[in-house]
Each structure stands twice: as structure tokens, then as C-alpha cells.
Design a protein around this motif. Sequence first.
Motif, short mmCIF file in Angstrom:
data_model
loop_
_atom_site.label_atom_id
_atom_site.label_comp_id
_atom_site.label_asym_id
_atom_site.label_seq_id
_atom_site.Cartn_x
_atom_site.Cartn_y
_atom_site.Cartn_z
N GLN A 27 58.09 53.68 128.94
CA GLN A 27 58.00 53.47 127.50
C GLN A 27 58.81 54.49 126.69
O GLN A 27 58.91 54.36 125.47
N LEU A 28 59.36 55.48 127.35
CA LEU A 28 60.12 56.51 126.65
C LEU A 28 61.61 56.19 126.64
O LEU A 28 62.14 55.62 127.59
N SER A 29 62.28 56.55 125.57
CA SER A 29 63.74 56.41 125.50
C SER A 29 64.38 57.48 126.36
O SER A 29 63.74 58.46 126.77
N ASN A 30 65.66 57.32 126.64
CA ASN A 30 66.38 58.33 127.41
C ASN A 30 66.34 59.68 126.70
O ASN A 30 66.19 60.73 127.33
N ALA A 31 66.46 59.67 125.38
CA ALA A 31 66.43 60.92 124.61
C ALA A 31 65.07 61.59 124.72
O ALA A 31 64.97 62.82 124.83
N ALA A 47 63.89 68.31 119.73
CA ALA A 47 64.52 68.14 121.04
C ALA A 47 65.01 66.71 121.23
O ALA A 47 66.08 66.48 121.81
N VAL A 48 64.24 65.75 120.73
CA VAL A 48 64.65 64.35 120.85
C VAL A 48 65.91 64.10 120.04
O VAL A 48 66.87 63.45 120.52
N VAL A 54 73.51 64.25 121.81
CA VAL A 54 74.30 64.39 123.03
C VAL A 54 74.60 63.02 123.63
O VAL A 54 75.73 62.72 124.02
N LEU A 55 73.58 62.16 123.69
CA LEU A 55 73.76 60.82 124.26
C LEU A 55 74.71 59.98 123.43
O LEU A 55 75.52 59.21 123.96
N ASP A 56 74.62 60.11 122.11
CA ASP A 56 75.56 59.37 121.24
C ASP A 56 77.00 59.76 121.55
O ASP A 56 77.89 58.90 121.58
N THR A 64 77.79 59.02 131.98
CA THR A 64 78.74 59.92 131.32
C THR A 64 78.12 61.29 131.11
O THR A 64 78.78 62.32 131.30
N LEU A 65 76.84 61.31 130.74
CA LEU A 65 76.14 62.59 130.56
C LEU A 65 76.21 63.43 131.84
O LEU A 65 76.45 64.63 131.80
N GLY A 66 76.00 62.77 132.97
CA GLY A 66 76.01 63.49 134.24
C GLY A 66 77.36 64.05 134.62
O GLY A 66 77.45 64.90 135.52
N LYS A 67 78.42 63.60 133.97
CA LYS A 67 79.77 64.09 134.28
C LYS A 67 80.15 65.30 133.42
O LYS A 67 81.19 65.93 133.66
N LEU A 68 79.31 65.63 132.43
CA LEU A 68 79.60 66.79 131.60
C LEU A 68 79.43 68.07 132.41
O LEU A 68 78.68 68.12 133.39
N THR A 69 80.12 69.11 132.00
CA THR A 69 79.99 70.41 132.63
C THR A 69 78.92 71.23 131.91
O THR A 69 78.50 70.90 130.79
#
Length: 229
Positions: A27-31, A47-48, A54-56, A64-69
Motif C-alpha cells: 500500500q506504500l508508494s516507492n517514495a 523524507a517522503v 529524487v524519483l522524479d 534508474t535510481l539504482g544506477k546512481l552513484t
Amino acid sequence: MSGKLTIAHWSEDDQPREKLRDKGAQQLSNAELLAILIGSGTPGVSAVELMQKVLDDCNKSLNTLGKLTIRQLMGYKGIGEAKAITILAACELGKRRQQETPEERPDLGTASRIYKHMHPVMQDLDVEEFWILLMNQNYRLIRKLCISHGGITEVSVDIRIIMREAVLANTTILAVCHNHPSGSITPSRYDDQLTISLKKACDVMRIHFLDHVIVADGHYYSYREEGKV
């Protein structure tokens, strides 16, 4: 007091931890899920909201988030090295989960299968243990749990505990199992009474009571095979 708006200071309806606990992670969003990991935002930015930003910037893509350094994540105000590492660790766990083969739940639809599954657990015990086997509608094991441990010739069992665990696990089918350290598989009068009481409790809760299996080293007794359930 710190200027950071931590999750603990949000209104209860807005706290993602409590939302996950009460409504489930789906029920929670990724954020919101990411906000649980980082714990706090910055003054005026929750925090949300921070993780939504960041997700935007990642086109709402976790891939794509996982590819960030780490350095790129630290470019956001409110994300330090520890938070950046936590985010990337979570992304890596998600990737590894996708690569794994789902765990095969054992089929315990017969007394012989129950015996083969539980015998290695019980074969060397010098006291009795009583286990419950919680299954779905396809006889696949959801969870097994030892609810009593102790006596040489008998073990005390609370049916209320069994039914509580069954309901909490969304059990459709229930079997129980205990050992006889003596090596005899002859049921005691208490075993018979307990089996009858368990069957009645399952009928009330609309749970199918499959069997009560008594395990000894090398053989077993099944109430179902003997036509007693």
C-alpha cells in the motif's frame, strides 16, 4: 531539537512505518518505502517529499535510481553518505531478489509427507515437542512452528495458541505433529482428546484439519489414515 522532520514527528496518518504495519507494504508508494529507509528529510521537506524529488529526477524509475552513484545521491540536500549507501543497498537487494528462484514450499498433503518433513527435526529429541503445520489451499507449507516442548511422555498444548497462529498466517489447512521419544506410536488418551478438540476448533474457524501425526524414529501414526479425523 534538530530542525529535521523525522518520521516519528509526523502525524500518525502520514507515518509510512505505521502505514506499512497496518496496511501492508504493497500500500506504500516507492517514495514512502524509501522514506522509511532514510528516516528524515530536511527542515520543511519530509523524507517522503525528498525521495519523491529524487524519483522524479529518475523518471520515477527504481532501475534508474539504482544506477546512481553515492556521490550523485549526496548531491541532494538531506542525503548524506549513510543515507545514499542505504538507498543503493536496498536497490541491490531488490535486484538480487529478482534473480532468485522462488523458494519451493513443500507439499504436505499426506501423512507420509508430513513424516518425511518432520522426522529429521524430531528424530533425536529426548522429550516431546508439539508442532503445527500451517498450509495454504494447495497443501503447501506456509509456516511450521513448535508451540510446546518439554515432557517425556506428554506435552501440554493450548488450542487457543494454535488457532491464533493459524488465523494470523491466513491458514486454509492445518496439521499437527508431535513425537514419542519412547519409540511407540500408540496415541495416548490425551492425544485422542486433543485431536478431537482441535478438529472442533478448526470446524468453527472454517479451517480444514488435515491430520495429527505422531512421529517415532522410523515410523509414524496418522489419525487420518486410521480414519479418526
